[in-house]
Design a protein around this motif. Structure first.
Motif, short mmCIF file in Angstrom:
data_model
loop_
_atom_site.label_atom_id
_atom_site.label_comp_id
_atom_site.label_asym_id
_atom_site.label_seq_id
_atom_site.Cartn_x
_atom_site.Cartn_y
_atom_site.Cartn_z
N TYR A 1 25.68 14.72 17.21
CA TYR A 1 25.15 15.41 15.91
C TYR A 1 23.65 15.12 15.87
N ARG B 1 28.23 12.26 11.73
CA ARG B 1 26.42 12.05 11.67
C ARG B 1 26.04 10.92 12.47
N GLN B 2 27.04 10.02 12.78
CA GLN B 2 26.61 8.68 13.20
C GLN B 2 26.26 8.91 14.84
N LEU C 1 33.44 14.77 3.00
CA LEU C 1 31.99 14.09 3.47
C LEU C 1 32.06 12.76 3.94
N ALA C 2 33.22 11.94 3.82
CA ALA C 2 33.38 10.96 4.48
C ALA C 2 33.41 11.04 6.14
N GLU C 3 34.25 12.18 6.42
CA GLU C 3 34.46 12.57 7.61
C GLU C 3 33.09 13.02 8.48
N ASP D 1 30.28 12.33 7.52
CA ASP D 1 29.60 11.25 7.77
C ASP D 1 29.84 10.26 8.83
N LYS D 2 30.81 10.29 9.16
CA LYS D 2 31.12 9.71 10.72
C LYS D 2 30.77 10.13 11.74
#
Length: 358
Positions: free
Chosen positions: A85, A80-81, A73-75, A77-78
């Motif tokens: 994406y 999605r910035q 999830l952390a990867e 989230d990166k």
């Protein structure tokens, strides 16, 4: 005809460079095969839109993929910035992200493996005295180029992470592919030189021509990198005509301002250049094969020249099919892989011909 490397006729770089040419040659050809695999995985990464899925460059710790749901999830989230994406993949699921992540991770992991496959045997051969002198320095230069290639790869990826970008910059993708191709050609060139060849008087008149073929193949691969980076293969999907003409109007080929940017950013000119250098390369390979066969029909040089001409023709036909079919994954990868085989064959042909002419 070939014999063991013991004679005084060998060039000094090979005669003084190794006492175990067969083992070194096998190692170098193995590395060349790994480079071809790397190019193919890179091509699949690009064609699946996976290249920006890892947004950081961690040469050491990046070898370990996410191992827990929280890490995934952390990867995610990166990712999605970034704008790829936001503009292209908004709403993708974690499972969909994982599918593109693995392509990019695999590409980087293979790069790490190639680094180990180069430096560990090199140190062993050097410690055993089986690689030394100019050969050792030449191989170190190739290894340094491989290290530089890793940095170029990250510069390429970073170009796609900038605001407004949804893919890497075409010129940087071209550079990344071209350096990989130079590394491949260098490995094959060195390996092909580690075997004594019988002299052939006819080869003296063709040594420069074989080197020209290598340069032409490299130029065409570089132009193919621009086609891939700008996605020019998804446009003008007809052949032999392009936009209804063999040569499109100047208003189409030079529509971008400033003028120089047409050669990188104008998909019409980018594709046109790739097409016509392909025609020139086919003509050069066929002429070379005809001239060599006429001069020395029963020689190994003639057989190699005909084989190379056949590969170039097959690559041109595959390029046409890839274009007309609008670049399906299988065709795009086959076209890129065969380009590497053509380059390897051209490099081996040039190096062997040079040895025969010595």
């Amino acid at each position: 005809m070939s014999v063991a490397i013991t004679g005084r006729d060998l060039p000094a770089v090979e005669r003084a460079g190794t006492q175990n040419p067969a083992a070194v040659r096998t190692w170098l050809y193995g590395l060349a095969a790994l480079v071809v695999a790397m190019v193919l995985v890179g091509g699949a990464t690009r064609l699946t839109g996976s290249g920006l899925s890892i947004t950081e460059w961690r040469p050491v710790t990046g070898a370990i993929p996410p191992l827990s749901e929280g890490a995934w999830l952390a990867e995610f989230d990166k990712y999605r910035q970034i704008d790829q994406y936001q503009l292209l993949n908004k709403g993708m699921s974690l499972a969909e992200f994982q599918s593109i992540y693995w392509w990019e991770w695999g590409h980087r992991q293979l790069g790490r493996f190639i680094g180990l496959a180069f430096f560990v045997p090199f140190v062993w051969f050097w410690a055993k005295g089986q690689v030394r002198g100019r050969l050792a320095l030449t191989l170190l230069a190739v290894g340094a180029l491989g290290g530089l290639q890793a940095g170029i790869g990250w510069i390429m990826v970073a170009s796609g992470l900038k605001p407004g970008m949804t893919a890497v910059a075409p010129i940087k993708l071209m550079l990344h592919l071209t350096v990989a191709s130079v590394i491949l050609a260098s490995l094959v060139w060195i390996a092909s030189g580690l075997k004594q060849r019988a002299r052939d008087a006819a080869a003296r008149g063709f040594s420069r021509g074989t080197t020209l073929l290598v340069a032409a193949v490299l130029a065409q691969i570089a132009l193919g990198g621009l086609v891939a980076g700008s996605k020019a293969g998804l446009t003008f999907n007809t052949w032999p005509l392009m936009d209804g003409r063999v040569v499109p109007d100047a208003s189409t080929l030079f529509a971008v301002s400033p003028f120089i940017e047409n050669f990188v950013d104008n998909v019409a000119l980018v594709q046109f250049n790739h097409r016509f250098v392909a025609y020139a390369l086919v003509a050069l390979a066929l002429w070379h094969a005809f001239a060599v066969t006429r001069a020395a029909p029963a020689s190994g040089m003639a057989r190699r020249s005909r084989g190379l001409a056949g590969l170039v023709l097959a690559q041109a036909a595959l390029g046409v099919a890839t274009l007309v079919l609008v670049v399906p994954l299988w065709a795009g990868l086959a076209h890129q892989g065969l380009a590497m085989i053509v380059l390897a064959m051209a490099a081996a042909h040039a190096r062997i011909t040079r040895a025969e002419a010595a």
